[in-house]
Motif scaffolding. Structure first.
Motif, PDB file in Angstrom:
ATOM      1  N   THR A  19       0.982  -1.026  -0.087  1.00 21.22           N
ATOM      2  CA  THR A  19       0.050  -0.102  -0.121  1.00 21.22           C
ATOM      3  C   THR A  19       0.823   1.145   0.060  1.00 21.22           C
ATOM      4  O   THR A  19       0.564   2.279  -0.812  1.00 21.22           O
ATOM      5  CB  THR A  19      -0.947   0.144   1.375  1.00 21.22           C
ATOM      6  OG1 THR A  19      -1.507  -1.271   1.099  1.00 21.22           O
ATOM      7  CG2 THR A  19      -1.799   1.361   1.167  1.00 21.22           C
ATOM      8  N   TRP A  20       1.985   1.232   0.883  1.00 21.58           N
ATOM      9  CA  TRP A  20       2.924   2.702   0.737  1.00 21.58           C
ATOM     10  C   TRP A  20       3.490   2.520  -0.738  1.00 21.58           C
ATOM     11  O   TRP A  20       3.416   3.831  -1.020  1.00 21.58           O
ATOM     12  CB  TRP A  20       3.849   2.151   1.677  1.00 21.58           C
ATOM     13  CG  TRP A  20       3.752   2.640   3.261  1.00 21.58           C
ATOM     14  CD1 TRP A  20       3.655   1.913   4.265  1.00 21.58           C
ATOM     15  CD2 TRP A  20       3.413   3.805   3.552  1.00 21.58           C
ATOM     16  NE1 TRP A  20       3.287   2.342   5.203  1.00 21.58           N
ATOM     17  CE2 TRP A  20       3.159   3.836   5.136  1.00 21.58           C
ATOM     18  CE3 TRP A  20       3.093   5.035   2.994  1.00 21.58           C
ATOM     19  CZ2 TRP A  20       2.754   4.755   5.803  1.00 21.58           C
ATOM     20  CZ3 TRP A  20       2.873   6.282   3.732  1.00 21.58           C
ATOM     21  CH2 TRP A  20       2.599   6.195   5.005  1.00 21.58           C
ATOM     22  N   LEU A 133       5.712  14.561   0.198  1.00 16.49           N
ATOM     23  CA  LEU A 133       5.549  14.072   1.388  1.00 16.49           C
ATOM     24  C   LEU A 133       4.222  14.274   2.239  1.00 16.49           C
ATOM     25  O   LEU A 133       3.904  13.623   2.907  1.00 16.49           O
ATOM     26  CB  LEU A 133       6.844  14.346   2.389  1.00 16.49           C
ATOM     27  CG  LEU A 133       8.141  13.920   2.023  1.00 16.49           C
ATOM     28  CD1 LEU A 133       9.410  14.318   2.912  1.00 16.49           C
ATOM     29  CD2 LEU A 133       8.059  12.095   2.065  1.00 16.49           C
ATOM     30  N   ALA A 134       4.005  15.659   2.179  1.00 14.31           N
ATOM     31  CA  ALA A 134       2.787  16.182   2.772  1.00 14.31           C
ATOM     32  C   ALA A 134       1.406  15.143   2.618  1.00 14.31           C
ATOM     33  O   ALA A 134       0.856  14.971   3.496  1.00 14.31           O
ATOM     34  CB  ALA A 134       2.350  17.515   2.440  1.00 14.31           C
ATOM     35  N   PRO A 135       0.982  14.903   1.255  1.00  8.79           N
ATOM     36  CA  PRO A 135      -0.102  14.175   1.107  1.00  8.79           C
ATOM     37  C   PRO A 135      -0.073  12.516   1.151  1.00  8.79           C
ATOM     38  O   PRO A 135      -0.964  11.923   1.063  1.00  8.79           O
ATOM     39  CB  PRO A 135      -0.741  14.539  -0.181  1.00  8.79           C
ATOM     40  CG  PRO A 135       0.602  14.819  -1.033  1.00  8.79           C
ATOM     41  CD  PRO A 135       1.756  15.324   0.115  1.00  8.79           C
ATOM     42  N   TRP A 136       1.307  12.092   1.322  1.00  4.47           N
ATOM     43  CA  TRP A 136       1.412  10.506   0.967  1.00  4.47           C
ATOM     44  C   TRP A 136       0.858   9.911   1.902  1.00  4.47           C
ATOM     45  O   TRP A 136       0.092   8.901   1.912  1.00  4.47           O
ATOM     46  CB  TRP A 136       2.927  10.248   1.007  1.00  4.47           C
ATOM     47  CG  TRP A 136       3.348   9.040   0.632  1.00  4.47           C
ATOM     48  CD1 TRP A 136       2.779   8.069   0.006  1.00  4.47           C
ATOM     49  CD2 TRP A 136       4.649   8.383   0.816  1.00  4.47           C
ATOM     50  NE1 TRP A 136       3.319   6.963  -0.200  1.00  4.47           N
ATOM     51  CE2 TRP A 136       4.758   7.022   0.421  1.00  4.47           C
ATOM     52  CE3 TRP A 136       5.851   8.880   1.230  1.00  4.47           C
ATOM     53  CZ2 TRP A 136       5.749   6.143   0.312  1.00  4.47           C
ATOM     54  CZ3 TRP A 136       7.203   8.006   1.401  1.00  4.47           C
ATOM     55  CH2 TRP A 136       6.792   6.632   0.584  1.00  4.47           C
ATOM     56  N   PRO A 137       0.968   9.922   3.503  1.00  3.71           N
ATOM     57  CA  PRO A 137       0.266   9.368   4.352  1.00  3.71           C
ATOM     58  C   PRO A 137      -1.234   9.419   4.110  1.00  3.71           C
ATOM     59  O   PRO A 137      -2.131   8.515   4.446  1.00  3.71           O
ATOM     60  CB  PRO A 137       0.748   9.911   5.913  1.00  3.71           C
ATOM     61  CG  PRO A 137       1.811  10.734   5.730  1.00  3.71           C
ATOM     62  CD  PRO A 137       1.901  11.235   4.210  1.00  3.71           C
ATOM     63  N   TYR A 138      -1.726  10.512   3.795  1.00  2.75           N
ATOM     64  CA  TYR A 138      -3.314  10.532   3.624  1.00  2.75           C
ATOM     65  C   TYR A 138      -3.507   9.702   2.330  1.00  2.75           C
ATOM     66  O   TYR A 138      -4.483   9.095   2.382  1.00  2.75           O
ATOM     67  CB  TYR A 138      -3.709  12.001   3.248  1.00  2.75           C
ATOM     68  CG  TYR A 138      -4.993  12.155   2.757  1.00  2.75           C
ATOM     69  CD1 TYR A 138      -6.159  12.131   3.525  1.00  2.75           C
ATOM     70  CD2 TYR A 138      -5.245  12.403   1.440  1.00  2.75           C
ATOM     71  CE1 TYR A 138      -7.418  12.254   3.063  1.00  2.75           C
ATOM     72  CE2 TYR A 138      -6.535  12.502   0.851  1.00  2.75           C
ATOM     73  CZ  TYR A 138      -7.819  12.358   1.747  1.00  2.75           C
ATOM     74  OH  TYR A 138      -8.982  12.512   1.443  1.00  2.75           O
ATOM     75  N   ASN A 139      -2.708   9.717   1.382  1.00  2.00           N
ATOM     76  CA  ASN A 139      -3.064   8.623   0.180  1.00  2.00           C
ATOM     77  C   ASN A 139      -2.915   7.245   0.548  1.00  2.00           C
ATOM     78  O   ASN A 139      -3.877   6.441   0.167  1.00  2.00           O
ATOM     79  CB  ASN A 139      -2.133   9.091  -1.038  1.00  2.00           C
ATOM     80  CG  ASN A 139      -2.518  10.279  -1.616  1.00  2.00           C
ATOM     81  OD1 ASN A 139      -3.418  10.893  -1.570  1.00  2.00           O
ATOM     82  ND2 ASN A 139      -1.441  10.889  -2.260  1.00  2.00           N
ATOM     83  N   TYR A 140      -2.083   7.071   1.418  1.00  2.00           N
ATOM     84  CA  TYR A 140      -2.174   5.527   2.086  1.00  2.00           C
ATOM     85  C   TYR A 140      -3.304   5.059   2.779  1.00  2.00           C
ATOM     86  O   TYR A 140      -3.935   4.318   2.431  1.00  2.00           O
ATOM     87  CB  TYR A 140      -0.640   5.440   3.028  1.00  2.00           C
ATOM     88  CG  TYR A 140      -0.502   4.241   3.666  1.00  2.00           C
ATOM     89  CD1 TYR A 140       0.275   3.226   3.281  1.00  2.00           C
ATOM     90  CD2 TYR A 140      -1.484   3.931   4.758  1.00  2.00           C
ATOM     91  CE1 TYR A 140       0.282   2.082   3.627  1.00  2.00           C
ATOM     92  CE2 TYR A 140      -1.358   2.705   5.530  1.00  2.00           C
ATOM     93  CZ  TYR A 140      -0.335   1.640   4.877  1.00  2.00           C
ATOM     94  OH  TYR A 140      -0.411   0.383   5.520  1.00  2.00           O
ATOM     95  N   TRP A 141      -3.503   6.024   3.708  1.00  2.00           N
ATOM     96  CA  TRP A 141      -4.827   5.956   4.623  1.00  2.00           C
ATOM     97  C   TRP A 141      -6.108   5.704   3.518  1.00  2.00           C
ATOM     98  O   TRP A 141      -6.702   4.849   4.004  1.00  2.00           O
ATOM     99  CB  TRP A 141      -5.136   7.111   5.442  1.00  2.00           C
ATOM    100  CG  TRP A 141      -6.216   7.190   6.216  1.00  2.00           C
ATOM    101  CD1 TRP A 141      -6.486   6.478   7.386  1.00  2.00           C
ATOM    102  CD2 TRP A 141      -7.285   7.672   6.053  1.00  2.00           C
ATOM    103  NE1 TRP A 141      -7.789   6.703   7.728  1.00  2.00           N
ATOM    104  CE2 TRP A 141      -8.535   7.542   6.900  1.00  2.00           C
ATOM    105  CE3 TRP A 141      -7.765   8.659   4.667  1.00  2.00           C
ATOM    106  CZ2 TRP A 141      -9.775   8.138   6.908  1.00  2.00           C
ATOM    107  CZ3 TRP A 141      -9.173   9.180   4.754  1.00  2.00           C
ATOM    108  CH2 TRP A 141      -9.864   9.060   5.838  1.00  2.00           C
ATOM    109  N   ARG A 142      -6.120   6.442   2.734  1.00  6.79           N
ATOM    110  CA  ARG A 142      -7.390   6.470   1.567  1.00  6.79           C
ATOM    111  C   ARG A 142      -7.347   5.019   1.050  1.00  6.79           C
ATOM    112  O   ARG A 142      -8.214   4.482   0.935  1.00  6.79           O
ATOM    113  CB  ARG A 142      -7.197   7.526   0.648  1.00  6.79           C
ATOM    114  CG  ARG A 142      -7.534   8.910   1.044  1.00  6.79           C
ATOM    115  CD  ARG A 142      -9.168   9.203   0.873  1.00  6.79           C
ATOM    116  NE  ARG A 142      -9.483   8.933  -0.390  1.00  6.79           N
ATOM    117  CZ  ARG A 142     -10.898   9.269  -0.675  1.00  6.79           C
ATOM    118  NH1 ARG A 142     -11.512  10.254   0.081  1.00  6.79           N
ATOM    119  NH2 ARG A 142     -11.295   9.040  -2.003  1.00  6.79           N
TER     120      ARG A 142
END
Length: 151
Positions: A19-20, A133-142
């Motif tokens: 997913t990452w 880097l700013a949206p990457w964790p959000y994209n993972y979460w989605r």
């Protein structure tokens, strides 16, 4: 008894390599679209010398970045077989928050490092890293939220 915080705390798994990687790929495509509109707008004002206030240049750059990202993602989805209407709705729905976070990170980085809407050879890579880097964790979460699995 206290439990320590782990990467699977609160019932959410942040450790899925697949997913990452997938979310990194999605984020990179979004970054490409955003960067075209954002950096293009800043470059236009920088090279023409049109005396707009920095805040207005950055707001216009954000809007243009979001629009070019939506356009790029729509084209990618059309190439994958979606009709225009579905592809456009999907492009907007899947990444608007990501694009806003990306644009804010890029433009705040530019302002913090150069003092304005100024592109230099050294600030662009830093802006792109911040934008990624700013949206990457959000994209993972989605991806995880909507039932995308690691398998």
């Amino acid at each position: 008894m206290s439990e320590s915080f782990t990467l699977t705390s609160f019932g959410f798994d942040w450790q899925c390599r697949k997913t990452w990687l997938r979310s990194a790929n999605n984020t990179a495509w979004c970054l490409l679209g955003c960067a075209i509109g954002d950096l293009g707008t800043i470059a236009f004002f920088q090279y023409t010398g049109i005396p707009w206030p920095v805040i207005l240049i950055m707001l216009l750059a954000m809007v243009n970045g979001i629009l070019t990202s939506i356009a790029l993602e729509t084209l990618i989805l059309i190439r994958r077989g979606m009709n225009f209407r579905v592809a456009f709705k999907t492009a907007i729905g899947m990444s608007l928050i990501s694009m806003i976070a990306m644009e804010l990170a890029m433009n705040l980085t530019d302002i913090a490092l150069t003092g304005g809407a100024i592109l230099t050879w050294w600030v662009i890579p830093i802006m792109l890293v911040a934008g990624f880097l700013a949206p990457w964790p959000y994209n993972y979460w989605r991806l995880k939220k909507w039932g995308k699995s690691c398998h």
